[in-house]
Design a protein around this motif. Structure first.
Motif, PDB file in Angstrom:
ATOM      1  N   MET A   1      14.308  16.207-108.608  1.00  0.00           N
ATOM      2  CA  MET A   1      14.995  16.405-107.328  1.00  0.00           C
ATOM      3  C   MET A   1      15.450  15.058-106.794  1.00  0.00           C
ATOM      4  O   MET A   1      14.679  14.105-106.733  1.00  0.00           O
ATOM      5  N   ALA A   2      16.704  14.999-106.415  1.00  0.00           N
ATOM      6  CA  ALA A   2      17.215  13.740-105.861  1.00  0.00           C
ATOM      7  C   ALA A   2      16.959  13.708-104.356  1.00  0.00           C
ATOM      8  O   ALA A   2      17.420  14.584-103.632  1.00  0.00           O
ATOM      9  N   TYR A   3      16.199  12.756-103.926  1.00  0.00           N
ATOM     10  CA  TYR A   3      15.933  12.617-102.499  1.00  0.00           C
ATOM     11  C   TYR A   3      17.016  11.756-101.842  1.00  0.00           C
ATOM     12  O   TYR A   3      17.559  10.850-102.476  1.00  0.00           O
ATOM     13  N   SER A   4      17.282  12.026-100.581  1.00  0.00           N
ATOM     14  CA  SER A   4      18.232  11.184 -99.862  1.00  0.00           C
ATOM     15  C   SER A   4      17.596   9.818 -99.605  1.00  0.00           C
ATOM     16  O   SER A   4      16.380   9.650 -99.690  1.00  0.00           O
ATOM     17  N   ASP A   5      18.433   8.848 -99.283  1.00  0.00           N
ATOM     18  CA  ASP A   5      17.924   7.498 -99.033  1.00  0.00           C
ATOM     19  C   ASP A   5      16.912   7.492 -97.895  1.00  0.00           C
ATOM     20  O   ASP A   5      15.905   6.785 -97.937  1.00  0.00           O
ATOM     21  N   LYS A   6      17.193   8.289 -96.867  1.00  0.00           N
ATOM     22  CA  LYS A   6      16.285   8.302 -95.721  1.00  0.00           C
ATOM     23  C   LYS A   6      14.933   8.888 -96.081  1.00  0.00           C
ATOM     24  O   LYS A   6      13.902   8.430 -95.600  1.00  0.00           O
ATOM     25  N   VAL A   7      14.952   9.923 -96.912  1.00  0.00           N
ATOM     26  CA  VAL A   7      13.677  10.491 -97.361  1.00  0.00           C
ATOM     27  C   VAL A   7      12.913   9.433 -98.159  1.00  0.00           C
ATOM     28  O   VAL A   7      11.723   9.199 -97.933  1.00  0.00           O
ATOM     29  N   LEU A   8      13.622   8.779 -99.072  1.00  0.00           N
ATOM     30  CA  LEU A   8      12.971   7.761 -99.892  1.00  0.00           C
ATOM     31  C   LEU A   8      12.391   6.646 -99.030  1.00  0.00           C
ATOM     32  O   LEU A   8      11.288   6.164 -99.288  1.00  0.00           O
ATOM     33  N   ASP A   9      13.145   6.265 -98.001  1.00  0.00           N
ATOM     34  CA  ASP A   9      12.685   5.204 -97.124  1.00  0.00           C
ATOM     35  C   ASP A   9      11.376   5.594 -96.434  1.00  0.00           C
ATOM     36  O   ASP A   9      10.401   4.842 -96.434  1.00  0.00           O
ATOM     37  N   HIS A  10      11.346   6.804 -95.876  1.00  0.00           N
ATOM     38  CA  HIS A  10      10.119   7.253 -95.210  1.00  0.00           C
ATOM     39  C   HIS A  10       8.980   7.465 -96.197  1.00  0.00           C
ATOM     40  O   HIS A  10       7.811   7.285 -95.875  1.00  0.00           O
ATOM     41  N   TYR A  11       9.362   7.890 -97.395  1.00  0.00           N
ATOM     42  CA  TYR A  11       8.342   8.193 -98.395  1.00  0.00           C
ATOM     43  C   TYR A  11       7.684   6.914 -98.907  1.00  0.00           C
ATOM     44  O   TYR A  11       6.464   6.820 -99.022  1.00  0.00           O
ATOM     45  N   THR A  12       8.509   5.914 -99.180  1.00  0.00           N
ATOM     46  CA  THR A  12       7.945   4.676 -99.723  1.00  0.00           C
ATOM     47  C   THR A  12       7.370   3.790 -98.625  1.00  0.00           C
ATOM     48  O   THR A  12       6.514   2.965 -98.875  1.00  0.00           O
ATOM     49  N   ASN A  13       7.849   4.016 -97.409  1.00  0.00           N
ATOM     50  CA  ASN A  13       7.411   3.170 -96.305  1.00  0.00           C
ATOM     51  C   ASN A  13       7.126   4.042 -95.081  1.00  0.00           C
ATOM     52  O   ASN A  13       7.809   3.969 -94.069  1.00  0.00           O
ATOM     53  N   PRO A  14       6.111   4.925 -95.213  1.00  0.00           N
ATOM     54  CA  PRO A  14       5.880   5.884 -94.131  1.00  0.00           C
ATOM     55  C   PRO A  14       5.427   5.191 -92.841  1.00  0.00           C
ATOM     56  O   PRO A  14       4.666   4.231 -92.890  1.00  0.00           O
ATOM     57  N   ARG A  15       5.962   5.679 -91.707  1.00  0.00           N
ATOM     58  CA  ARG A  15       5.573   5.116 -90.411  1.00  0.00           C
ATOM     59  C   ARG A  15       4.345   5.857 -89.888  1.00  0.00           C
ATOM     60  O   ARG A  15       4.227   7.066 -90.067  1.00  0.00           O
ATOM     61  N   ASN A  16       3.523   5.132 -89.203  1.00  0.00           N
ATOM     62  CA  ASN A  16       2.452   5.756 -88.406  1.00  0.00           C
ATOM     63  C   ASN A  16       1.474   6.608 -89.198  1.00  0.00           C
ATOM     64  O   ASN A  16       1.046   7.660 -88.738  1.00  0.00           O
ATOM     65  N   VAL A  17       1.151   6.144 -90.401  1.00  0.00           N
ATOM     66  CA  VAL A  17       0.120   6.875 -91.138  1.00  0.00           C
ATOM     67  C   VAL A  17      -1.238   6.513 -90.548  1.00  0.00           C
ATOM     68  O   VAL A  17      -1.493   5.359 -90.241  1.00  0.00           O
ATOM     69  N   GLY A  18      -2.084   7.494 -90.392  1.00  0.00           N
ATOM     70  CA  GLY A  18      -3.421   7.198 -89.899  1.00  0.00           C
ATOM     71  C   GLY A  18      -3.983   8.355 -89.127  1.00  0.00           C
ATOM     72  O   GLY A  18      -3.474   9.473 -89.184  1.00  0.00           O
ATOM     73  N   SER A  19      -5.076   8.064 -88.406  1.00  0.00           N
ATOM     74  CA  SER A  19      -5.672   9.139 -87.631  1.00  0.00           C
ATOM     75  C   SER A  19      -6.235   8.609 -86.331  1.00  0.00           C
ATOM     76  O   SER A  19      -6.455   7.409 -86.172  1.00  0.00           O
ATOM     77  N   MET A  20      -6.415   9.516 -85.400  1.00  0.00           N
ATOM     78  CA  MET A  20      -6.965   9.189 -84.092  1.00  0.00           C
ATOM     79  C   MET A  20      -8.230  10.015 -83.904  1.00  0.00           C
ATOM     80  O   MET A  20      -8.484  10.962 -84.646  1.00  0.00           O
ATOM     81  N   ASP A  21      -8.978   9.667 -82.871  1.00  0.00           N
ATOM     82  CA  ASP A  21     -10.193  10.405 -82.566  1.00  0.00           C
ATOM     83  C   ASP A  21      -9.813  11.772 -82.000  1.00  0.00           C
ATOM     84  O   ASP A  21      -9.308  11.877 -80.883  1.00  0.00           O
ATOM     85  N   LYS A  22     -10.068  12.788 -82.784  1.00  0.00           N
ATOM     86  CA  LYS A  22      -9.586  14.095 -82.344  1.00  0.00           C
ATOM     87  C   LYS A  22     -10.395  14.634 -81.162  1.00  0.00           C
ATOM     88  O   LYS A  22     -10.002  15.620 -80.533  1.00  0.00           O
ATOM     89  N   ASN A  23     -11.532  13.999 -80.880  1.00  0.00           N
ATOM     90  CA  ASN A  23     -12.328  14.452 -79.735  1.00  0.00           C
ATOM     91  C   ASN A  23     -11.897  13.802 -78.422  1.00  0.00           C
ATOM     92  O   ASN A  23     -12.365  14.192 -77.357  1.00  0.00           O
ATOM     93  N   SER A  24     -11.031  12.804 -78.529  1.00  0.00           N
ATOM     94  CA  SER A  24     -10.580  12.134 -77.307  1.00  0.00           C
ATOM     95  C   SER A  24      -9.741  13.081 -76.448  1.00  0.00           C
ATOM     96  O   SER A  24      -8.914  13.835 -76.965  1.00  0.00           O
ATOM     97  N   GLN A  25      -9.972  12.984 -75.148  1.00  0.00           N
ATOM     98  CA  GLN A  25      -9.265  13.836 -74.191  1.00  0.00           C
ATOM     99  C   GLN A  25      -7.745  13.627 -74.250  1.00  0.00           C
ATOM    100  O   GLN A  25      -6.972  14.549 -74.018  1.00  0.00           O
ATOM    101  N   ALA A  26      -7.355  12.385 -74.568  1.00  0.00           N
ATOM    102  CA  ALA A  26      -5.928  12.053 -74.524  1.00  0.00           C
ATOM    103  C   ALA A  26      -5.211  12.381 -75.836  1.00  0.00           C
ATOM    104  O   ALA A  26      -3.997  12.221 -75.931  1.00  0.00           O
ATOM    105  N   VAL A  27      -5.972  12.836 -76.820  1.00  0.00           N
ATOM    106  CA  VAL A  27      -5.383  13.049 -78.146  1.00  0.00           C
ATOM    107  C   VAL A  27      -5.194  14.542 -78.426  1.00  0.00           C
ATOM    108  O   VAL A  27      -6.094  15.347 -78.182  1.00  0.00           O
ATOM    109  N   GLY A  28      -4.016  14.874 -78.895  1.00  0.00           N
ATOM    110  CA  GLY A  28      -3.756  16.240 -79.350  1.00  0.00           C
ATOM    111  C   GLY A  28      -3.586  16.241 -80.851  1.00  0.00           C
ATOM    112  O   GLY A  28      -2.913  15.364 -81.394  1.00  0.00           O
ATOM    113  N   THR A  29      -4.196  17.206 -81.531  1.00  0.00           N
ATOM    114  CA  THR A  29      -4.154  17.248 -82.988  1.00  0.00           C
ATOM    115  C   THR A  29      -3.516  18.553 -83.467  1.00  0.00           C
ATOM    116  O   THR A  29      -3.883  19.625 -83.005  1.00  0.00           O
ATOM    117  N   GLY A  30      -2.578  18.424 -84.371  1.00  0.00           N
ATOM    118  CA  GLY A  30      -1.984  19.609 -84.992  1.00  0.00           C
ATOM    119  C   GLY A  30      -2.216  19.561 -86.490  1.00  0.00           C
ATOM    120  O   GLY A  30      -1.873  18.569 -87.131  1.00  0.00           O
TER     121      GLY A  30
END
Lengths: 143, 249
Positions: A1-30
């Motif tokens: 499958m040929a990915y678009s440049d933008k997909v490749l960019d996000h795929y090779t250099n994903p933004r905001n990978v990580g996790s937050m404390d899901k028990n925190s009042q200010a955090v919403g988790t989906g």
């Protein structure tokens, strides 16, 4: 499958990978999944209680390049928006931005679902009136 | 080259006589694949795989009998037999042979068979998911995920472990404790997968027990249960595959 440049960019250099404390009042988790391909996507937001602005967002996705790119883009887009503004993000916006082919549209649906689920979770935690919780589940599929 | 197949004897389960049209060659009535009177090969019709084999749309299938039927039809439909037949018959034998292969591959496999039945019953998973998201957007209601939240949590956690194990493997490190844990996970997943297959057989029986003319209010609940199960299963199957990959030395 040929990915678009933008997909490749996000795929090779994903933004905001990580996790937050899901028990925190200010955090919403989906946490959502696309059973057709077995993907699973977690998206978290941190919301300023006064302004209701999403100040930070993190994601972790196990799935194909399009699913990773869709969720990476979703975290970029929600940051700086209020929760209500973020709810206006549509899967078709993601499809357009990433030039996703028809077979990958479900990845964008998944990302929208993840945003909604994270905001829903945050609203639930913070007692923000959300119609969602007052209603019975709408579909019985998957029981 | 002879194409004078003898009229088909009535089959017990493969009821080829179920579909009848006039034979293109002799005008008499024919069964799905060969004329019952003159034995001539008949055109390939757009038909579902169950009908191709003369089977009802039921999910309990005698796979050994299906295999026999497949080999029997393979021989009789083989394009080599029609090498010197008229152009249209040659073409039909090609088309029918390819239909036969697709039908057999799909129906012999329990999961593919179930998925195929749901498809021809009009279930469109992706469309449903998109429609549910559209509805959530319009009403502000929460979209109910088709996968139970506990399973999603579990899948997510396992994927985290798998990622760690993969990184270890790449670095040439074998963390014995993590690997032991993974072995246990593999056994759990296998047990879960087996339990899902048992559950699926239960739904097959429910489906097969429905009367032919059962209306939508009876069919839909059984279909929905099978859809949910196939969805859960695809996660478990992927995890089994990934765990096995990591455990391979």
């Amino acid at each position: 499958m040929a990915y678009s440049d933008k997909v490749l960019d996000h795929y090779t250099n994903p933004r905001n990978v990580g996790s937050m404390d899901k028990n925190s009042q200010a955090v919403g988790t989906g946490l959502v999944g696309a059973p057709e391909c077995g993907d699973v996507m977690k998206l978290q937001i941190q919301v300023n209680p006064q302004t209701k602005v999403i100040e930070d967002a993190k994601f972790k996705t196990f799935g194909c390049g399009s699913a990773i790119a869709s969720s990476s883009l979703a975290t970029e887009w929600v940051k700086g928006k209020t929760v209500d503004e973020a709810l206006s993000i549509k899967n078709t916006d993601i499809v357009r931005e990433l030039s996703l082919p028809p077979v990958k549209i479900h990845c964008s649906v998944l990302a929208e679902d993840a945003i909604r689920a994270a905001i829903g979770d945050w609203k639930k935690k913070n007692g923000v009136a959300a119609q969602a919780e007052a209603h019975a589940p709408m579909a019985k599929a998957g029981d | 080259m002879s194409v004078t197949n003898k009229p088909e004897a009535a089959l017990q389960m493969f009821d080829e006589g179920a579909v009848t049209h006039a034979c293109w060659s002799c005008g008499d009535m024919r069964a799905a694949h060969f004329c019952q009177s003159c034995g001539k090969l008949q055109p390939a019709l757009p038909t579902d795989y169950f009908t191709f084999f003369g089977l009802p749309r039921k999910l309990n299938v005698d796979v050994a009998a299906l295999e026999n039927e497949f080999y029997k039809l393979s021989r009789k439909l083989h394009p080599d037999l029609y090498a010197r037949a008229a152009g249209q018959e040659r073409q039909w034998s090609l088309e029918k042979s390819s239909q036969l292969n697709d039908a057999y591959r799909t129906l012999r496999d329990p999961i593919a068979r179930t998925g195929y039945l749901l498809k021809i019953e009009g279930v469109q998973l992706e469309e449903q998911s998109k429609a549910a998201t559209d509805k959530a957007r319009q009403t502000g209601e929460e979209k109910k995920q088709v996968i139970p939240p506990e399973l999603l949590e579990e899948v997510f956690e396992l994927n985290m472990q798998l990622e760690e194990a993969r990184i270890n493997k790449k670095m040439g490190e074998r963390d014995p404790e993590l690997l032991r844990e993974m072995e246990g996970t593999r056994n759990d997943l296998q047990a879960k997968h087996d339990a899902l297959m048992d559950e699926l057989h239960g739904y097959w029986n429910e489906w097969d027990a429905l009367p032919e003319d059962a209306d939508e209010s009876l069919r839909k609940p059984v279909r929905d249960k099978m859809v949910g199960l196939l969805n859960r299963r695809s996660y478990i199957r992927n995890l089994v595959r990934d765990v096995n990959e990591v455990l391979e030395a």
